[in-house]
Design a protein around this motif. Structure first.
Motif, PDB file in Angstrom:
ATOM      1  N   ASP A  36      58.181  10.786  50.094  1.00 25.82           N
ATOM      2  CA  ASP A  36      58.059  11.873  49.118  1.00 25.82           C
ATOM      3  C   ASP A  36      56.963  12.859  49.534  1.00 25.82           C
ATOM      4  O   ASP A  36      56.190  13.320  48.718  1.00 25.82           O
ATOM      5  N   SER A  37      56.870  13.112  50.832  1.00 25.43           N
ATOM      6  CA  SER A  37      55.890  14.063  51.347  1.00 25.43           C
ATOM      7  C   SER A  37      56.545  14.893  52.432  1.00 25.43           C
ATOM      8  O   SER A  37      57.657  14.609  52.870  1.00 25.43           O
ATOM      9  N   ASN A  53      52.370  15.061  48.087  1.00 24.54           N
ATOM     10  CA  ASN A  53      52.706  14.197  46.947  1.00 24.54           C
ATOM     11  C   ASN A  53      52.186  12.766  47.072  1.00 24.54           C
ATOM     12  O   ASN A  53      51.895  12.137  46.059  1.00 24.54           O
TER      13      ASN A  53
END
Length: 129
Positions: free
Chosen positions: A69-70, A78
């Motif tokens: 999630d980055s 994130n």
């Protein structure tokens, strides 16, 4: 941009290419404990680069962690808390493995208020320097 340059000039791109070439030629010399943290959705550097580096590094104590999630700037993106926690975990493991008893223990910061306070202090320190 808040987290990087708006524009990269030719000189910076050329320096980056020289750095990449040097790193690729010498990566086999790395024997120290190594932690690689990479986003699978990095829009600048493909995940294959992290996997290639992991294979080429000679260290017996090496880990690779994938973030889901980055993007490219993982230390401010994130999953920045995951990056911080995994870095601390790896450093603790490496340092403590060199001694008969744990010498490097840092309790995880669970309080969001404490994390905000520490970030505020860090920002003040960086502004001072």
């Amino acid at each position: 941009a808040e987290s990087g340059a708006d524009v990269l000039g030719y000189a910076l791109i050329k320096e980056g290419q020289v750095l990449i070439r040097e790193a690729r030629q010498n990566i086999h010399l790395i024997e120290c404990p190594t932690l690689i943290v990479h986003s699978v959705d990095d829009e600048i550097v493909h995940i294959r680069n992290a996997e290639w580096a992991f294979k080429k590094i000679r260290s017996v104590d090496k880990e690779i962690i994938y973030l889901g999630d980055s993007y490219h700037m993982i230390t401010i993106d994130n999953e920045r808390e995951t990056v911080n926690q995994e870095t601390i975990r790896f450093l603790q493991k490496v340092v403590n493995s060199q001694f008969e008893k744990p010498v490097f223990e840092v309790a995880p910061i669970k309080s969001s208020q404490m994390r905000r306070l520490l970030r505020k202090i860090q920002e003040q320190v960086f502004q001072f320097n």
